[in-house]
Scaffold this motif. Structure first.
Motif, PDB file in Angstrom:
ATOM      1  N   LEU A   1      64.140  72.432  98.685  1.00 43.45           N
ATOM      2  CA  LEU A   1      65.228  71.455  98.621  1.00 43.45           C
ATOM      3  C   LEU A   1      65.742  71.312  97.183  1.00 43.45           C
ATOM      4  CD1 LEU A   1      63.942  68.673 101.053  1.00 43.45           C
ATOM      5  CD2 LEU A   1      65.807  70.298 101.429  1.00 43.45           C
TER       6      LEU A   1
ATOM      7  N   ARG B   1      72.791  76.752 101.585  1.00 36.72           N
ATOM      8  CA  ARG B   1      72.828  76.379 103.009  1.00 36.72           C
ATOM      9  C   ARG B   1      71.715  77.080 103.778  1.00 36.72           C
ATOM     10  NH1 ARG B   1      78.440  77.007 102.246  1.00 36.72           N
ATOM     11  NH2 ARG B   1      78.291  79.113 103.138  1.00 36.72           N
TER      12      ARG B   1
ATOM     13  N   HIS C   1      68.449  75.401 103.062  1.00 34.72           N
ATOM     14  CA  HIS C   1      68.351  74.086 103.682  1.00 34.72           C
ATOM     15  C   HIS C   1      68.260  74.180 105.203  1.00 34.72           C
ATOM     16  CE1 HIS C   1      69.723  70.152 105.189  1.00 34.72           C
ATOM     17  NE2 HIS C   1      69.177  69.670 104.081  1.00 34.72           N
ATOM     18  N   ASP C   2      69.069  75.052 105.781  1.00 36.81           N
ATOM     19  CA  ASP C   2      69.144  75.081 107.250  1.00 36.81           C
ATOM     20  C   ASP C   2      68.110  75.988 107.881  1.00 36.81           C
ATOM     21  OD1 ASP C   2      71.309  73.406 106.929  1.00 36.81           O
ATOM     22  OD2 ASP C   2      72.792  75.008 107.098  1.00 36.81           O
TER      23      ASP C   2
ATOM     24  N   ASN D   1      64.061  75.648 105.315  1.00 37.66           N
ATOM     25  CA  ASN D   1      63.553  74.286 105.374  1.00 37.66           C
ATOM     26  C   ASN D   1      63.207  73.879 106.808  1.00 37.66           C
ATOM     27  OD1 ASN D   1      62.966  71.796 103.958  1.00 37.66           O
ATOM     28  ND2 ASN D   1      64.698  70.935 105.080  1.00 37.66           N
TER      29      ASN D   1
ATOM     30  N   ALA E   1      67.839  74.324  96.406  1.00 36.05           N
ATOM     31  CA  ALA E   1      69.127  74.231  97.092  1.00 36.05           C
ATOM     32  C   ALA E   1      70.067  73.281  96.364  1.00 36.05           C
ATOM     33  CB  ALA E   1      68.923  73.776  98.537  1.00 36.05           C
ATOM     34  N   ARG E   2      69.527  72.170  95.847  1.00 37.90           N
ATOM     35  CA  ARG E   2      70.364  71.232  95.098  1.00 37.90           C
ATOM     36  C   ARG E   2      70.862  71.850  93.794  1.00 37.90           C
ATOM     37  NH1 ARG E   2      66.495  67.259  96.719  1.00 37.90           N
ATOM     38  NH2 ARG E   2      65.428  67.560  94.726  1.00 37.90           N
TER      39      ARG E   2
END
Length: 339
Positions: free
Chosen positions: A188, A141, A144-145, A148, A191-192
């Protein structure tokens, strides 16, 4: 109503040995008395000494035989204790010919201890793995947040600066934008991998499809997913789904880093007590006993926590197959002393 007759309690081992010793001592005294009578009847005194010596030797021999028979179950129980391996849970001791209550109680206490140790180990390992997954989700998170979003803002500012930049600087700004874009895509991807959104949002079936679709070896080979129509992966509980996903993820990562494979297949087929997941490649292979740094022990530990079993078949030059069999089995009693 019929009443069950009370079970006859066996005498303790100490009581049995004491009784046998008392009988043998009485026999020795009797032999000595017989020798005295013989001496009264003018027989040689050496005969009485021989009788007494023979009685003592007989008592020692019988004692040894009795103790050996009585302690044989204990020796077998000790052998079972020495071969118990918590990495392969489910071993239980059974006493086939225990003649005393003490041996039976010791066997039962040993089995209860094993059950408690295995339960505590499984509970602790589950807590550790769930803590790891929670930390992975938090980092995913944040990537991503936070990271990113920062890279997105950097790209927008670079794009705005490129409009008013002189031609000599425009090419450098374009290259910087490309590097920032690559970094954003890499974040990304990480994160995945840390916590796949598809697993939470769409289930294991779609998560595996996405994982296989994204996979490509350095030589350009792609993976293929063969999912039997009779297998419902989404019927597995969340822990089992996570184990399947992580095992496939780690196996594909090993193929990417080490295998130099041309063909990679992820198979999901029905098994005796649950789905069987296999990751097969035709790469260079390895010797599983000497494997280091391939994450095999971590995969085995995950499999054990959900009642499954992970096996690896490989040899140099013959490819590798990683198989996860999800089969919840109750501990099976194994006779003590069995090979």
């Amino acid at each position: 109503m019929l009443r069950r007759s009370p079970t006859r309690r066996r005498p303790s081992l100490a009581a049995q040995v004491l009784a046998v010793n008392a009988l043998l001592v009485c026999a020795a005294i009797l032999a000595s008395a017989v020798g005295d009578d013989v001496r009264i009847q003018d027989l040689a005194s050496t005969q009485s000494q021989l009788l007494l010596t023979a009685a003592i030797l007989a008592s020692i021999l019988v004692n040894g035989l009795v103790l050996r028979r009585r302690f044989a179950p204990l020796e077998e129980l000790i052998a079972t204790m020495e071969r118990v391996d918590l990495a392969h849970p489910g071993v239980r001791a059974t006493v086939g010919h225990a003649d005393t209550e003490e041996v039976a109680r010791l066997q039962q206490a040993f089995n209860r201890m094993l059950a408690r140790v295995e339960e505590e180990r499984a509970t602790t390992s589950r807590a550790v793995l769930r803590g790891q997954e929670a930390e992975r989700a938090r980092i995913a998170r944040d990537l991503h947040d936070e990271a990113n979003q920062s890279l997105t803002g950097l790209l927008l500012r670079l794009q705005a600066a490129a409009h008013d930049a002189p031609p000599a600087l425009a090419a450098e700004l374009a290259e910087t934008r490309e590097l920032a874009s690559r970094a954003m895509h890499e974040l990304l991807r990480l994160a995945r991998e840390l916590r796949p959104a598809a697993l939470d949002d769409h289930g294991l079936h779609e998560a595996l499809h996405g994982q296989v679709d994204r996979f490509r070896t350095p030589g350009g080979a792609r993976a293929r997913l063969d999912l039997a129509p009779t297998v419902d992966l989404d019927a597995l509980d969340p822990d089992e789904q996570l184990v399947v996903y992580r095992v496939v993820q780690e196996s594909l990562s090993n193929v990417f880093r080490h295998a130099r494979a041309r063909h990679v297949t992820v198979e999901v087929t029905p098994g005796a007590a649950g789905p069987v997941v296999r990751v097969c490649d035709d790469g260079c292979g390895f010797a599983p006993r000497h494997a280091d740094g391939t994450g095999l022990e971590g995969m085995r530990e995950r499999a054990r926590l959900v009642g499954g079993r992970l096996s690896v078949r490989s040899r140099p030059g013959a490819g590798t197959t990683v198989e996860l069999a999800l089969a919840v089995r109750a501990p099976t009693p194994i006779p003590i002393g069995a090979p």
